[in-house]
Design an enzyme around this catalytic site. Structure first.
Site, PDB file in Angstrom:
ATOM      1  N   GLU A 171       0.855  -1.195   0.000  1.00 46.50           N
ATOM      2  CA  GLU A 171       0.000   0.000   0.000  1.00 46.50           C
ATOM      3  C   GLU A 171       0.887   1.240   0.000  1.00 46.50           C
ATOM      4  O   GLU A 171       1.889   1.294   0.719  1.00 46.50           O
ATOM      5  CB  GLU A 171      -0.903   0.007   1.233  1.00 46.50           C
ATOM      6  CG  GLU A 171      -1.731   1.273   1.408  1.00 46.50           C
ATOM      7  CD  GLU A 171      -2.584   1.245   2.673  1.00 46.50           C
ATOM      8  OE1 GLU A 171      -3.072   0.148   3.025  1.00 46.50           O
ATOM      9  OE2 GLU A 171      -2.728   2.312   3.303  1.00 46.50           O
ATOM     10  N   GLU A 176      -2.488  11.362   3.840  1.00 49.39           N
ATOM     11  CA  GLU A 176      -3.585  11.164   4.781  1.00 49.39           C
ATOM     12  C   GLU A 176      -3.652  12.412   5.658  1.00 49.39           C
ATOM     13  O   GLU A 176      -2.627  13.004   6.001  1.00 49.39           O
ATOM     14  CB  GLU A 176      -3.370   9.934   5.645  1.00 49.39           C
ATOM     15  CG  GLU A 176      -3.364   8.621   4.881  1.00 49.39           C
ATOM     16  CD  GLU A 176      -3.122   7.427   5.781  1.00 49.39           C
ATOM     17  OE1 GLU A 176      -4.097   6.796   6.217  1.00 49.39           O
ATOM     18  OE2 GLU A 176      -1.933   7.138   6.048  1.00 49.39           O
TER      19      GLU A 176
END
Length: 284
Positions: A171, A176
């Site tokens: 990933e 974020e």
């Protein structure tokens, strides 16, 4: 005899020339294989047409994982409604809402959206110009997963590519942002050797007004490393000394994900907020 020597001599010269061109070609291929200029635009969405998102470029992922909630105790439904995902005035709007919504036999009090790109690639540069939502408990992200992830309901899994469980699939989190830590932007790399709440492969920095101003978030992904930047300033680089299946599962196609999740500590006064995206561009 002289004629034979001449023939042998020509054969030797020819062999040497052939070897030279082969070696030269191999070196050129090797240089091209590791080139890092990454200036050729291979895929983009400029979000120039008002209305629903482009279905040729995006898939709206809505299927709940086993247990009826998204991983990490998240409390939203992802929907395929235009209320949660639309294009207006040149911007993609991903909208998180407080509302009672029932889907797949589960009733939740918040909705959001999770987009999968129908384009996947191995290595390149991703640039995203975006503005984050506001509100404690909001969790927007722009990230990437391997097309081989075994995740029911994801676009590439639906196409039959899903073979590997997370985190072994790999990933890449381009950005974020947690509303409870306003203006701090984080990037991370999850692998079999470092993942989840204890991930070690991460870095970030505080950026002024990420929810009021647009900023450019980028990933440069080569055979050797990954470089994460905000407005052209590097805040994290991933370059493990040993590259194997546990540290570097990044030799396969990855697709882009955009989403806003809602955490259980959402501000009770929260009603609605959007992540706005001006453009996404992929270069190789």
């Amino acid at each position: 005899m002289k004629k034979q020597f001449l023939i042998y001599g020509l054969l030797i010269i020819g062999a040497l020339l052939l070897s030279y061109y082969i070696l030269t070609g191999m070196n050129t291929a090797k240089v091209n294989e590791t080139a890092t200029d990454l200036t050729t635009l291979v895929w983009a969405d400029e979000f120039d047409v008002d209305g629903p998102i482009n279905p040729e470029k995006w898939f709206l992922q809505t299927q709940l994982p086993p247990g009826g909630s998204w991983w990490g105790g998240l409390i939203q439904h992802y929907t395929d409604r235009e209320e949660n995902t639309f294009v207006k005035d040149g911007y993609l709007n991903l909208v998180a809402k407080k509302e009672t919504y029932t889907d797949q036999g589960e009733t939740k009090e918040y909705t959001g959206a999770r987009l999968n790109s129908k384009f996947a690639f191995t290595r390149g540069k991703v640039e995203v110009r975006a503005k984050m939502p506001k509100g404690t408990g909001t969790w927007p992200a722009i990230w990437m997963l391997n097309t081989n992830i075994d995740e029911d309901g994801a676009y590439w899994d639906n196409k039959g590519y899903g073979k590997v469980k997370w985190p072994a699939c790999g990933e890449i989190d381009i950005l974020e942002h947690w509303g409870k830590n306003q203006d701090y932007v984080s990037s991370a790399v999850h692998t079999a050797s470092s993942h989840g709440d204890t991930v070690e492969n991460l870095g970030g920095r505080t950026v002024d007004n990420v929810s009021d101003d647009f900023h450019t978030y980028s990933l440069e992904w080569t055979k050797e490393k990954m470089i994460f930047e905000i407005d052209g300033v590097t805040h994290y680089e991933y370059n493990p000394t040993i590259k194997n299946k546990d540290t570097w599962p990044f030799n396969n196609n990855y697709y882009i994900i955009l989403n806003i999740a809602i955490e259980p500590d959402i501000d009770p006064s929260f009603t609605e907020s959007a992540m706005l995206v001006d453009y996404i561009r992929v270069y190789q």
